[in-house]
Design an enzyme around this catalytic site. Sequence first.
Site, mmCIF file in Angstrom:
data_model
loop_
_atom_site.group_PDB
_atom_site.id
_atom_site.type_symbol
_atom_site.label_atom_id
_atom_site.label_comp_id
_atom_site.label_asym_id
_atom_site.label_seq_id
_atom_site.Cartn_x
_atom_site.Cartn_y
_atom_site.Cartn_z
ATOM 1 N N GLY A 229 24.678 -71.415 -118.994
ATOM 2 C CA GLY A 229 24.573 -72.821 -118.559
ATOM 3 C C GLY A 229 25.455 -73.386 -118.064
ATOM 4 O O GLY A 229 25.951 -73.061 -116.995
ATOM 5 N N ILE A 230 25.953 -74.595 -117.928
ATOM 6 C CA ILE A 230 26.657 -75.591 -117.682
ATOM 7 C C ILE A 230 27.770 -74.763 -117.202
ATOM 8 O O ILE A 230 28.061 -75.586 -115.892
ATOM 9 C CB ILE A 230 25.839 -76.808 -118.369
ATOM 10 C CG1 ILE A 230 24.931 -77.281 -118.701
ATOM 11 C CG2 ILE A 230 26.697 -77.746 -118.124
ATOM 12 C CD1 ILE A 230 24.861 -78.336 -119.632
ATOM 13 N N ASP B 147 35.456 -67.294 -121.545
ATOM 14 C CA ASP B 147 34.264 -67.171 -122.618
ATOM 15 C C ASP B 147 34.334 -66.357 -123.258
ATOM 16 O O ASP B 147 35.485 -65.648 -123.422
ATOM 17 C CB ASP B 147 32.578 -66.838 -121.838
ATOM 18 C CG ASP B 147 31.947 -67.511 -122.400
ATOM 19 O OD1 ASP B 147 30.726 -68.755 -121.752
ATOM 20 O OD2 ASP B 147 31.313 -67.191 -123.996
ATOM 21 N N ASP C 297 38.641 -66.971 -127.065
ATOM 22 C CA ASP C 297 37.378 -68.060 -128.033
ATOM 23 C C ASP C 297 38.331 -69.514 -128.021
ATOM 24 O O ASP C 297 39.426 -69.415 -128.741
ATOM 25 C CB ASP C 297 37.635 -67.234 -128.775
ATOM 26 C CG ASP C 297 37.047 -67.985 -130.320
ATOM 27 O OD1 ASP C 297 36.616 -68.895 -130.401
ATOM 28 O OD2 ASP C 297 36.887 -67.488 -131.121
ATOM 29 N N ARG D 259 19.655 -84.132 -135.050
ATOM 30 C CA ARG D 259 20.586 -83.971 -133.839
ATOM 31 C C ARG D 259 21.620 -84.307 -134.654
ATOM 32 O O ARG D 259 22.806 -85.120 -134.061
ATOM 33 C CB ARG D 259 20.608 -84.087 -132.866
ATOM 34 C CG ARG D 259 19.430 -83.653 -132.014
ATOM 35 C CD ARG D 259 19.859 -82.111 -131.746
ATOM 36 N NE ARG D 259 19.148 -81.295 -130.973
ATOM 37 C CZ ARG D 259 18.357 -80.302 -131.950
ATOM 38 N NH1 ARG D 259 18.450 -80.325 -132.858
ATOM 39 N NH2 ARG D 259 17.592 -80.227 -131.377
ATOM 40 N N TYR E 169 25.485 -83.056 -134.555
ATOM 41 C CA TYR E 169 25.518 -82.819 -133.226
ATOM 42 C C TYR E 169 26.186 -83.764 -132.604
ATOM 43 O O TYR E 169 26.830 -84.430 -131.532
ATOM 44 C CB TYR E 169 24.478 -81.960 -132.436
ATOM 45 C CG TYR E 169 24.825 -81.953 -130.694
ATOM 46 C CD1 TYR E 169 24.989 -80.879 -130.523
ATOM 47 C CD2 TYR E 169 23.904 -82.814 -129.884
ATOM 48 C CE1 TYR E 169 25.187 -80.891 -129.191
ATOM 49 C CE2 TYR E 169 23.436 -82.338 -128.275
ATOM 50 C CZ TYR E 169 24.536 -81.648 -128.061
ATOM 51 O OH TYR E 169 24.725 -81.116 -126.256
ATOM 52 N N VAL F 179 18.637 -79.553 -120.585
ATOM 53 C CA VAL F 179 19.317 -79.415 -119.147
ATOM 54 C C VAL F 179 19.155 -77.583 -119.447
ATOM 55 O O VAL F 179 18.705 -77.230 -120.529
ATOM 56 C CB VAL F 179 20.530 -79.019 -119.022
ATOM 57 C CG1 VAL F 179 20.566 -78.104 -117.807
ATOM 58 C CG2 VAL F 179 21.369 -80.504 -118.666
ATOM 59 N N SER G 267 20.150 -71.105 -124.176
ATOM 60 C CA SER G 267 20.992 -71.924 -125.528
ATOM 61 C C SER G 267 19.127 -73.130 -125.836
ATOM 62 O O SER G 267 18.927 -73.081 -126.769
ATOM 63 C CB SER G 267 21.834 -72.480 -126.228
ATOM 64 O OG SER G 267 21.944 -73.400 -125.534
HETATM 65 P P1 NAD Z 1 24.740 -72.331 -123.901
HETATM 66 O O1 NAD Z 1 24.632 -72.844 -125.269
HETATM 67 O O2 NAD Z 1 23.527 -71.663 -122.994
HETATM 68 O O3 NAD Z 1 26.253 -71.278 -124.194
HETATM 69 C C1 NAD Z 1 27.408 -71.274 -124.527
HETATM 70 C C2 NAD Z 1 28.296 -70.724 -123.725
HETATM 71 O O4 NAD Z 1 28.789 -70.970 -124.824
HETATM 72 C C3 NAD Z 1 27.922 -69.415 -123.925
HETATM 73 O O5 NAD Z 1 28.546 -68.322 -123.083
HETATM 74 C C4 NAD Z 1 28.690 -68.383 -125.429
HETATM 75 O O6 NAD Z 1 28.452 -67.951 -125.207
HETATM 76 C C5 NAD Z 1 30.010 -69.857 -125.628
HETATM 77 N N1 NAD Z 1 30.450 -70.028 -126.651
HETATM 78 C C6 NAD Z 1 30.102 -70.075 -127.761
HETATM 79 N N2 NAD Z 1 31.477 -70.261 -128.834
HETATM 80 C C7 NAD Z 1 32.287 -70.347 -127.760
HETATM 81 C C8 NAD Z 1 33.542 -70.400 -128.218
HETATM 82 N N3 NAD Z 1 34.232 -70.386 -129.436
HETATM 83 N N4 NAD Z 1 34.660 -69.861 -127.321
HETATM 84 C C9 NAD Z 1 34.312 -69.584 -126.448
HETATM 85 N N5 NAD Z 1 32.986 -69.515 -125.444
HETATM 86 C C10 NAD Z 1 32.274 -69.884 -126.669
HETATM 87 O O7 NAD Z 1 25.293 -72.846 -122.606
HETATM 88 P P2 NAD Z 1 24.591 -75.224 -121.563
HETATM 89 O O8 NAD Z 1 23.320 -75.435 -122.775
HETATM 90 O O9 NAD Z 1 24.426 -75.446 -121.075
HETATM 91 O O10 NAD Z 1 25.466 -75.726 -123.215
HETATM 92 C C11 NAD Z 1 27.196 -75.642 -122.891
HETATM 93 C C12 NAD Z 1 27.639 -77.264 -122.850
HETATM 94 O O11 NAD Z 1 26.817 -78.594 -122.598
HETATM 95 C C13 NAD Z 1 27.698 -77.503 -124.794
HETATM 96 O O12 NAD Z 1 28.786 -78.311 -125.135
HETATM 97 C C14 NAD Z 1 25.964 -78.587 -124.972
HETATM 98 O O13 NAD Z 1 26.401 -79.166 -126.183
HETATM 99 C C15 NAD Z 1 26.228 -79.591 -124.027
HETATM 100 N N6 NAD Z 1 24.831 -80.209 -123.490
HETATM 101 C C16 NAD Z 1 23.886 -78.737 -123.230
HETATM 102 C C17 NAD Z 1 22.446 -79.704 -122.909
HETATM 103 C C18 NAD Z 1 21.216 -78.980 -123.439
HETATM 104 O O14 NAD Z 1 20.241 -79.387 -122.490
HETATM 105 N N7 NAD Z 1 21.418 -77.685 -122.442
HETATM 106 C C19 NAD Z 1 22.085 -81.397 -123.180
HETATM 107 C C20 NAD Z 1 23.926 -82.386 -123.388
HETATM 108 C C21 NAD Z 1 24.738 -81.057 -122.868
#
Ligand code: NAD
Length: 244
Positions: free
Chosen positions: A18-19, A38, A59, A145, A148, A181, A185
């Site tokens: 992801g991001i 990660d 972690d 949410r 969150y 985005v 997840s």
């Molecule tokens: P995702 O949820 O698809 O992936 C998250 C990653 O975090 C995974 O690779 C996972 O292994 C890792 N992770 C989980 N627990 C962990 C830990 N304890 N230590 C280290 N790594 C860990 O990613 P995403 O959807 O891109 O979200 C990334 C961030 O962007 C998050 O903070 C999320 O809240 C934020 N965000 C996402 C969206 C969206 O729509 N996807 C929107 C707004 C904000």
Amino acid sequence: MADRLKGKRAVVTAAAAGIGRACAIAFAREGATVIATDINEAGIASLTKEGIAEVAKLDVRNTADVNAFAKRVGKIDILLNAAGFVHHGTILECSEEDFDFSFDLNVKSMHRTIKAFLPDMIAGGGGGSIVNISSCAALRPPANRYVYSSSKAAVSLLSRAVALDFITKGIRCNSICPGTVETPSMLDRAAAQGPQGKEMFISRQKMGRLGTAEEIAAMAVYLGSDESAFTTGVDLVVDGGYML
Ligand code: NAD
């Protein structure tokens, strides 16, 4: 463009997907030396093919591991905190365990990494940029949410507090507030809502589409670079019109 981050060392958390992953790759493309971390080791392993200098299991919920990692890595110029979890439900569906988990992963993880890396960022001179991934949910909570949104609001204020306290030390700290985005997840959350799940998420975006992780990474590159040298303590919204 290239080399916007040339000469900078960056650490990215939650870089397997992801991001976080898109940010790590974008930083490397702009010339930064990137350490991508990660808990998912298989997920970060492939990043070395994308020009990432080093991958490391980390972690962000484990204080001792974060401290040991920061000690080993030393001075960095950019810290990008991406780890986060989206709990589904209102306050009535949120147990104390759910609450503690969300605040630990979404907020306290940033407390841990910033506290661990900041002393060397200051001591090394030359300043540094901390970029925390918050969410539009911090500014306008969507339905279901509860924890969150609460935790992301804390991320935004944590970022501002750090920005203020270290503004004279050359440290900048900003948060990015993405809209919805398309990430692994996010697609899982959509699927859990049934066949119309993805459409439901798209309908929140006034542009009529989901964002890409690369569109968020573009903002992260800007915030990590000296182009944003006059910007600190703000929430930068990248949301396809979610807030309109
Ligand atoms: P995702 O949820 O698809 O992936 C998250 C990653 O975090 C995974 O690779 C996972 O292994 C890792 N992770 C989980 N627990 C962990 C830990 N304890 N230590 C280290 N790594 C860990 O990613 P995403 O959807 O891109 O979200 C990334 C961030 O962007 C998050 O903070 C999320 O809240 C934020 N965000 C996402 C969206 C969206 O729509 N996807 C929107 C707004 C904000």
